[in-house]
Design an enzyme around this catalytic site. Sequence first.
Site, mmCIF file in Angstrom:
data_model
loop_
_atom_site.group_PDB
_atom_site.id
_atom_site.type_symbol
_atom_site.label_atom_id
_atom_site.label_comp_id
_atom_site.label_asym_id
_atom_site.label_seq_id
_atom_site.Cartn_x
_atom_site.Cartn_y
_atom_site.Cartn_z
ATOM 1 N N ALA A 25 -5.797 7.110 -21.196
ATOM 2 C CA ALA A 25 -5.427 5.741 -21.564
ATOM 3 C C ALA A 25 -6.595 4.796 -21.315
ATOM 4 O O ALA A 25 -7.398 4.996 -20.399
ATOM 5 C CB ALA A 25 -4.207 5.300 -20.771
ATOM 6 N N LYS A 81 -0.683 15.573 -10.320
ATOM 7 C CA LYS A 81 0.214 15.255 -11.426
ATOM 8 C C LYS A 81 1.180 16.411 -11.712
ATOM 9 O O LYS A 81 2.315 16.189 -12.143
ATOM 10 C CB LYS A 81 -0.586 14.882 -12.670
ATOM 11 C CG LYS A 81 -1.338 13.555 -12.518
ATOM 12 C CD LYS A 81 -0.398 12.404 -12.170
ATOM 13 C CE LYS A 81 -1.112 11.072 -12.080
ATOM 14 N NZ LYS A 81 -0.200 9.938 -11.804
ATOM 15 N N TYR A 90 -6.915 15.937 -9.369
ATOM 16 C CA TYR A 90 -6.028 15.021 -10.084
ATOM 17 C C TYR A 90 -4.892 15.782 -10.766
ATOM 18 O O TYR A 90 -3.723 15.388 -10.682
ATOM 19 C CB TYR A 90 -6.836 14.238 -11.117
ATOM 20 C CG TYR A 90 -6.032 13.225 -11.892
ATOM 21 C CD1 TYR A 90 -5.607 12.045 -11.290
ATOM 22 C CD2 TYR A 90 -5.710 13.437 -13.224
ATOM 23 C CE1 TYR A 90 -4.874 11.104 -12.003
ATOM 24 C CE2 TYR A 90 -4.972 12.508 -13.942
ATOM 25 C CZ TYR A 90 -4.563 11.339 -13.323
ATOM 26 O OH TYR A 90 -3.830 10.424 -14.034
ATOM 27 N N ASP A 106 0.865 -1.170 0.000
ATOM 28 C CA ASP A 106 0.000 0.000 0.000
ATOM 29 C C ASP A 106 0.906 1.226 0.000
ATOM 30 O O ASP A 106 1.573 1.511 1.005
ATOM 31 C CB ASP A 106 -0.899 0.001 1.233
ATOM 32 C CG ASP A 106 -1.817 1.207 1.320
ATOM 33 O OD1 ASP A 106 -1.752 2.079 0.424
ATOM 34 O OD2 ASP A 106 -2.589 1.290 2.293
ATOM 35 N N VAL A 107 0.965 1.936 -1.129
ATOM 36 C CA VAL A 107 1.901 3.055 -1.223
ATOM 37 C C VAL A 107 1.527 4.210 -0.303
ATOM 38 O O VAL A 107 2.327 5.132 -0.110
ATOM 39 C CB VAL A 107 2.049 3.563 -2.679
ATOM 40 C CG1 VAL A 107 2.591 2.469 -3.586
ATOM 41 C CG2 VAL A 107 0.728 4.121 -3.208
#
Length: 251
Positions: A180, A151, A147, A55-56
């Site tokens: 994507a 980024k 978001y 779990d990052v």
Amino acid sequence: MTTAPEFAGLAALVTGGASGIGLATATLLAERGARVACLDLNPGVPAPLTGIRADVADDDSVRAAVEEAAETLGGLDIVVNNAGIGAQGRIEDNPDEEWRRVFEVNVFGMVRVTRAALPHLRRSAHAAIVNTCSIAATAGLPNRALYSATKGAVLSLTRAAAADLVGEGIRVNCVNPGTADTPWIGRLLAAAPDPAAERAALEARQPTGRLVAPEEVAAAIAHLASPLSGATTGTDLAVDGGMHGLRLRPR
């Protein structure tokens, strides 16, 4: 006369490696000769990939998983920081808790994985870090304030880390995919009032007229991670169908 595979003898770690861009990247690196560990919350991956739960958003989990990967693979040469989550909304739409959660995964997660991996990377002759960033870091996209903010931080973090680590022989780059065709986008489309219309709108936004394939992003990541790209660091590579630079007339 035969040539050794591009990544022969190298060990790679890919976060978010059990699906989407992460799985495509891990698969490609393995096909080109690397030993690959995939860190994921649900780490079911096919052979020859090694799945490790992580779990990052949790530092203890990250440190344990990185050490397990290094021990299993016999070191680390390449780190692909790909794990991330999405968010929709204008700047006033997301509560503080969601802002914290998305930054925890998308930004702090990269910090945790990178710092845990650095002792191993410093022992490599071909050390490379590749971060999955986004077109959202370089273009203003509607309904993506949170978001995009994460980024943008990833892009700046990539450049700063590249400057810090270049003297140690560790290269740091990132890829900026357009929209994507991943499971996350699939879930967004499924939740839309008209999924077909929403997909058509996303496709029309990209000059190529289609979504980016995970395999195309994986190829760019492999290029940046490759020992053949030893002079490339501090770079962001767009894989977005031309979104960042082309201005076409409406069809």
